[in-house]
Design a protein around this motif. Structure first.
Motif, PDB file in Angstrom:
ATOM      1  N   ASP A  86      -1.989  -4.254  13.723  1.00 58.05           N
ATOM      2  CA  ASP A  86      -0.860  -3.703  14.450  1.00 58.05           C
ATOM      3  C   ASP A  86       0.417  -4.537  14.378  1.00 58.05           C
ATOM      4  OD1 ASP A  86      -0.756  -2.119  17.742  1.00 58.05           O
ATOM      5  OD2 ASP A  86       0.318  -1.763  15.866  1.00 58.05           O
ATOM      6  N   LYS A 124       0.853  -1.187   0.000  1.00 54.95           N
ATOM      7  CA  LYS A 124       0.000   0.000   0.000  1.00 54.95           C
ATOM      8  C   LYS A 124       0.882   1.227   0.000  1.00 54.95           C
ATOM      9  CE  LYS A 124      -4.299   0.218   2.628  1.00 54.95           C
ATOM     10  NZ  LYS A 124      -4.814   0.498   3.961  1.00 54.95           N
ATOM     11  N   PRO A 125       0.485   2.279  -0.740  1.00 53.74           N
ATOM     12  CA  PRO A 125       1.291   3.496  -0.625  1.00 53.74           C
ATOM     13  C   PRO A 125       1.193   4.036   0.800  1.00 53.74           C
ATOM     14  CG  PRO A 125      -0.474   3.754  -2.254  1.00 53.74           C
ATOM     15  CD  PRO A 125      -0.677   2.431  -1.607  1.00 53.74           C
ATOM     16  N   ASN A 152      -5.540   2.597  16.761  1.00 52.57           N
ATOM     17  CA  ASN A 152      -5.825   1.192  17.051  1.00 52.57           C
ATOM     18  C   ASN A 152      -6.923   1.031  18.078  1.00 52.57           C
ATOM     19  OD1 ASN A 152      -3.827   0.171  15.279  1.00 52.57           O
ATOM     20  ND2 ASN A 152      -2.311   0.902  16.734  1.00 52.57           N
ATOM     21  N   SER A 207      -8.847   3.412   5.455  1.00 50.50           N
ATOM     22  CA  SER A 207      -9.710   2.416   4.826  1.00 50.50           C
ATOM     23  C   SER A 207     -10.766   2.003   5.842  1.00 50.50           C
ATOM     24  CB  SER A 207      -8.898   1.224   4.337  1.00 50.50           C
ATOM     25  OG  SER A 207      -8.349   0.532   5.425  1.00 50.50           O
ATOM     26  N   ASN A 267       0.686   6.374   3.916  1.00 52.56           N
ATOM     27  CA  ASN A 267      -0.238   7.487   4.127  1.00 52.56           C
ATOM     28  C   ASN A 267       0.061   8.265   5.390  1.00 52.56           C
ATOM     29  OD1 ASN A 267      -2.095   7.617   1.977  1.00 52.56           O
ATOM     30  ND2 ASN A 267      -2.933   5.674   2.620  1.00 52.56           N
ATOM     31  N   ALA A 325      -6.743   7.862  -3.029  1.00 55.00           N
ATOM     32  CA  ALA A 325      -6.185   7.003  -1.974  1.00 55.00           C
ATOM     33  C   ALA A 325      -5.030   6.160  -2.493  1.00 55.00           C
ATOM     34  CB  ALA A 325      -7.269   6.103  -1.389  1.00 55.00           C
ATOM     35  N   SER A 326      -5.067   5.803  -3.775  1.00 54.20           N
ATOM     36  CA  SER A 326      -4.013   4.939  -4.293  1.00 54.20           C
ATOM     37  C   SER A 326      -2.832   5.729  -4.831  1.00 54.20           C
ATOM     38  CB  SER A 326      -4.570   4.047  -5.397  1.00 54.20           C
ATOM     39  OG  SER A 326      -5.080   4.871  -6.418  1.00 54.20           O
TER      40      SER A 326
END
Lengths: 426, 662
Positions: free
Chosen positions: A303, A136-137, B487, B408, A139, B85-86
């Motif tokens: 995580d 995934k890029p 989290n 996401s 973020n 997002a990508s």
């Protein structure tokens, strides 16, 4: 003849006249030499409590290799160390394959060292040269963590030159298009579409020429990088236009999938690209250098990095191990597919991480396994079982001999090679 | 008198630095250096100001700016934040993408190219872009409507006047791509008649669908015949989900429906017979299945259809739009050498986060934007109309709530939280509230979902302003509490780091390898039943190397332990143990987030941090030692947040930055 038959039985048909001229040299070369290299990367270490004395064995994360019948294709290398510096998440991701320090600066955030996979790609020229896969890029904003530590260092395994990082492809669709030209082989419309795309890129490259007018000294390298990148895209499109019929995909253009599926689809495309001799090296990152984005399963917890900082708590260590085994499973699938497609004899596939024990950021005794086929290397064995501390760069010195590369010393500064032999050859 | 006040502030700040923060071990902390006698230079030491950087011309717009600019070109509703997002995240320096330069490599450029192709496809369907009707033939001529469409699009995208070279290039791109598509059509016979004439209505509207299985992506032209006589042509590019569903296994995606209103003369009460033909290449024009008859006495309104473009026209324009969107004149923030257009771009990126609007461009082309009075009035105009964009783009980027939308699986509650934060900051700008209002505004904005979540306010449906002291301050905004706790459990160290970085502009470096060994030992000795507060207190006590940095993070994060990751108030942990939210900031003790909020407001480094962040984004570069004067001006007594933005935009440094001067 045997090879053709084997490929046919594997369910893949290749255009034979073209194939004849693209037979990898390893078929004719001596058993020691290889011409392809793959690095597969997992961040934040493995379950190796005790770091320097930790175990990375054929149980745990390497068990899938055994289950797939690939133990005799796998060589565990112990005792390799890298410089951890301030933070091996950055240093030993970008520096894993180069064994050089990262450059800390805001104006030129990505400079490390040319990486081993690119030396191999230079030595064995192919149409697409190399592929680089990520999940995934990134973020996140890491400027809050370390001044001048670009987050690109966490997301880059391969450098074409010291100051030319190669970004990853994250999308199975994009990777598919890169390798197979976007559609069914021989499709006139895909070819025409790519021709129109190539014209656009050519036009933009032309426009860039007029930008060059009065660039400052800090802007000039950026301009060169931009131009090089555009030329790479143009070259890929040219390859697609001229060569699409020679590499037929094994399946349809991929749709959206979950984490494990996505990586599996992409590494399968990489294996097919090797089979079509479109590339001679590849890097595959199962996650970025920290590992905050991993999904064990859809809706599962993310995580990886948190569990890697397990604090010696059993629950965290179990979760970390589960993630390592998932990666081991993916890795075994990739090595297995390379074997099925007849690519393993000419290729070495390395799996490693930027740390041994992620809890303490330990960079001694890194987990490294090298898989391949053919003779000449100590497959099925542990090498340096005594865990004598040896710079990781020394491994690349010995690998260079196998690849016919003139690299008697490797890396620099605290990660430089020091002449000690590991002894990976039989 | 000015100088005296500045000196006063100078002394206060130095005192804060000396008194409030001690050095971490010298080998680790670079951002804290001891204050020397050169007070002026060391004034803002904690901000780690350097000398001026060389301005960058080779600076791409960020992916958020790309999204906004694309929406400005093709209209709203066609793109969303999910579409970027990508794209790789842009690097940030001091919380802002504008102050950093991307690292250009193939995968970055490839992702931009993919996005450009997507936007080009949407542009072909946008009435904002296709502003006139090109000739209804396969390959419409360049001169006339097509040229108008292309030049209008390019002018808006490049945000400057077009040169003759620009126009020639657009014409060449159109010609090459249209010819290529035309050749493709001629080489591709329609294999099997594929299409259906569904309806011929009494209101004279004829509809159906048509596609070319040998080239499923393209739009098929349809000719309508009434009573054996040609009655008009149309292009089958309207959405027909039922057709796509029927051909799901073949994978025919795209829009293949058509709707066409016959000439009014057919509404004559007589019966008429309709057939339709799909126009292929090489003379293959199969009839669409089905014949319809109708009787009509009055014509209805023409159906609303997407812009009607012949195959070659469409591919020609697609290539034109893609090339424009990949051009350095679009992709780079400011490429113009004309000071008026430089100012227009720079101001637009700062205040609105998108392309300069028509008024700004008009003044630029009139050469009037360099007039300082007019420029100041434009600053005012944009601050009046675009404060909501400013709130989301600037404060959202800095504090982190803008990027929460990219998570996401982002939930509706989290989206509402982003909107809450945006509206609070919008009012702080609109009402020119002081920087302290960021911490204690005295109000928030809630919808029904948030009201139920926070248990504040009542009888809300859509977003409304709610006066309250419980919520609205940055440390009590759900979006921030979520961003700093991604989290399932809160992590006080992460939250503490967030407060230090976002409100006090301080970085805390990671431990060295040797320190990690110490950490492991301390962890091994920890009691698993301790609360997080006890655990952190223990390892702060473990030694000066730990304490020196943790004293800055833990207390701030612990103060926020009364908030769950989703920002709900709690007095106890799930295991029943009470939340202990006391700590120390500098030499001042506090108990709970309300007191911490007061303490942060009093600090001059908070004011300096707010000033430096706004200045960083305005100048699109890190703040340097040469900007001290502007910083002090921003921190003046009685200067509100809107004033600060205005000061930045109207400063000499801004003018120089726009011109590409250091």
């Amino acid at each position: 003849m045997k090879r053709r038959q084997f490929l046919h039985n594997a369910g893949v048909f290749l255009w034979l006249p073209v194939l004849e001229s693209l037979v990898p040299q390893s078929v004719f070369a001596q058993s020691l030499s290889r011409s392809r290299f793959v690095m597969v990367f997992t961040p934040s270490g493995m379950l190796m409590p005790g770091g320097e004395n930790g175990n990375w064995t054929f149980e745990g994360a390497l068990k899938p290799l055994v289950d797939a019948g690939l133990r005799s294709n796998s060589m565990i290398v112990r005792g390799l160390r890298a410089d951890g510096g301030t933070d091996p998440h950055w240093l030993n991701t970008a520096g894993f394959l180069s064994c050089k320090p990262i450059k800390i600066a805001n104006d030129r955030p990505t400079e490390c060292g040319k990486t081993f996979d690119q030396y191999v790609a230079d030595k064995n020229p192919t149409l697409l040269r190399s592929l680089h896969v990520g999940f995934k890029p990134m973020n996140r904003d890491f400027s809050a963590d370390h001044g001048g530590y670009s987050d690109r260092y966490l997301d880059t395994l391969s450098f074409r030159a010291d100051n030319r990082p190669i970004g990853n492809t994250y999308s199975p669709q994009a990777l598919f298009d890169q390798v197979f030209g976007g559609g069914a082989a021989g499709s006139r419309h895909i070819r025409a579409l790519n021709q129109r795309r190539k014209s656009i890129i050519d036009g933009v490259i032309g426009e860039l020429g007029s930008v060059k007018r009065s660039l400052s000294s800090t802007d000039k390298p950026r301009f060169e990088a931009y131009l090089d990148g555009m030329r790479d895209i143009e070259k890929t499109l040219s390859t697609n236009i001229n060569n699409a019929p020679t590499c037929i995909p094994a399946g349809a253009r991929p749709g959206p999938t979950d984490y494990l599926q996505q990586l599996q689809v992409m590494q399968s495309i990489v294996a097919q690209a090797f089979q079509c001799n479109l590339i001679s090296s590849a890097t595959i990152m199962y996650d970025d250098g920290v590992g905050d984005q991993f999904l064990v399963h859809p809706g599962g917890d993310h995580d990886h990095h948190g569990y890697a900082h397990h604090g010696n708590e059993a629950a965290n260590m179990a979760k970390l191990n589960a993630i390592n085994v998932r990666h081991g499973d993916l890795f075994a699938k990739f090595v297995g597919e390379m074997k099925t497609r007849g690519q393993l004899d000419s290729t070495l596939v390395m799996w490693g991480s930027n740390m041994s024990d992620g809890n303490t950021h330990n960079t001694a005794n890194l987990p490294v396994v090298v898989c391949g086929g053919g003779a000449g290397l100590k497959f099925g064995q542990e090498v340096n079982a005594a865990r004598t501390s040896i710079p990781k760069a020394n491994l690349f010195v010995e690998l260079a001999e196998i690849y016919g590369l003139a690299l008697p010393v490797y890396g620099s500064d605290a990660s430089a090679s020091d002449g000690t032999r590991i002894g990976i050859k039989v | 008198m000015m100088y005296k006040r500045r000196t006063g502030i100078l002394i206060l700040i130095i005192a804060a630095i000396l008194g409030g923060f001690q050095n971490c071990s010298p080998t680790m902390m670079k951002s804290f250096s001891s204050v020397t006698s050169e007070q002026a230079r060391n004034l803002f030491t904690f901000l780690s100001l350097g000398s001026k950087e060389e301005p960058a011309l080779m600076k791409s717009i960020s992916r958020f700016e790309l999204l906004a600019a694309s929406e400005a070109l093709i209209g709203p509703g066609l793109l969303s934040i999910v579409d970027i997002a990508s794209l790789p995240a842009d690097p940030k320096v001091n919380a802002f993408e504008s102050a950093a330069v991307q690292s250009y490599d193939t995968s970055f450029l490839d992702s931009r190219f993919g996005f450009a192709q997507k936007v080009a496809g949407l542009a072909l369907r946008s009435k904002l872009v296709v502003i006139c009707q090109p000739q209804l033939i396969a390959h419409a001529a360049w001169d006339g409507c097509v040229r108008n469409i292309a030049t209008a699009f390019a002018k808006k995208a490049f945000r400057r006047e077009l040169t003759s070279d620009d126009e020639a290039s657009l014409a060449a791109v159109y010609a090459e791509a249209a010819n290529s598509a035309g050749a493709e059509i001629n080489a591709t016979p329609v294999s099997v008649p594929m299409g259906y004439l569904d309806f011929a209505e009494p209101n004279l509207v004829v509809s159906g669908w048509a596609l070319d299985p040998a080239w499923p992506d393209r739009t098929v032209e349809v000719h309508i015949y009434v009573d054996g006589v040609y009655a008009g042509n149309t292009f089958a590019n309207s959405p027909r989900a039922d057709v796509n569903a029927a051909f799901a296994t073949e994978g025919y995606t795209g829009d293949h429906g058509f709707s066409y209103r016959l000439p009014a003369g057919f509404a004559n009460g007589a019966s008429h017979r309709v057939v339709a033909y799909a126009i292929g290449g090489n003379g293959f024009n199969p009839q669409l299945t089905n014949t319809k008859t109708f009787v009509s006495t009055s014509a209805g309104a023409p159906p609303v259809v997407p812009p009607q473009l012949g195959v070659a026209t469409e591919e020609g324009l697609r290539s034109v739009f893609t090339k424009v969107l990949m051009s350095p004149s679009f992709q780079f923030r400011t490429l113009s050498a004309d000071p008026n257009f430089q100012l227009a771009n720079h101001l637009a990126w700062f205040l609105t986060g998108t392309l300069p609007d028509e008024t700004l461009l008009k003044y630029a082309s009139q050469g009037r934007l360099t007039d300082r009075a007019l420029f100041a009035s434009e600053v005012n105009r944009l601050l009046n109309s675009e404060s909501e964009s400013f709130a989301l783009n600037v404060f959202g980027q800095w504090m982190g709530f803008r990027d929460l939308a990219l998570k996401s699986g982002v939930t509706s509650l989290e989206q509402s939280m982003i909107r809450e934060s945006t509206l609070v900051f919008k009012e702080i700008v609109d009402k020119n509230l002081p920087p302290n209002a960021i911490l204690e505004p005295g109000f928030t904005y809630l919808n029904r979902e948030l009201s139920a979540h926070y248990k504040v306010g009542s009888n809300l449906s859509d977003f409304a302003r709610v006066p309250t002291s419980e919520r609205g301050g940055i440390l009590a905004q759900g979006s921030i509490l979520r961003v700093s706790s991604p989290n399932a459990d809160t992590k006080p160290i992460v939250r503490g780091k967030w407060v230090q970085w976002s409100l006090l502009c301080r970085t805390i470096p990671s431990p060295s390898a040797e320190l990690f060994q110490q950490i492991a030992q301390v962890q091994a000795a920890a009691d698993p039943n301790w609360t997080v507060s006890e655990r952190l207190a223990n390892h702060r006590a473990a030694g000066p190397a730990c304490f020196n940095c943790h004293q800055y993070m833990d207390p701030l994060g612990l103060a926020l332990e009364n908030f769950t990751p989703l920002g709900l108030w709690r007095d106890t942990y799930p295991n029943g143990k009470p939340v202990v939210a006391d700590g120390q900031l500098g030499d001042k003790k506090f108990n709970g987030v309300a007191q911490l909020t007061k303490l942060v407001q009093e600090r001059n480094d908070f004011k300096a941090c707010v000033a430096s962040r706004l200045l960083t984004h305005g100048l699109a570069r890190p703040v340097s030692n040469d900007d001290l004067g502007t910083l002090l001006q921003l921190m003046g007594t009685g200067v509100g947040v809107r004033d600060m933005i205005s000061i930045v935009a109207n400063s000499e440094a801004f003018q120089r930055a726009a011109r590409g001067e250091p």
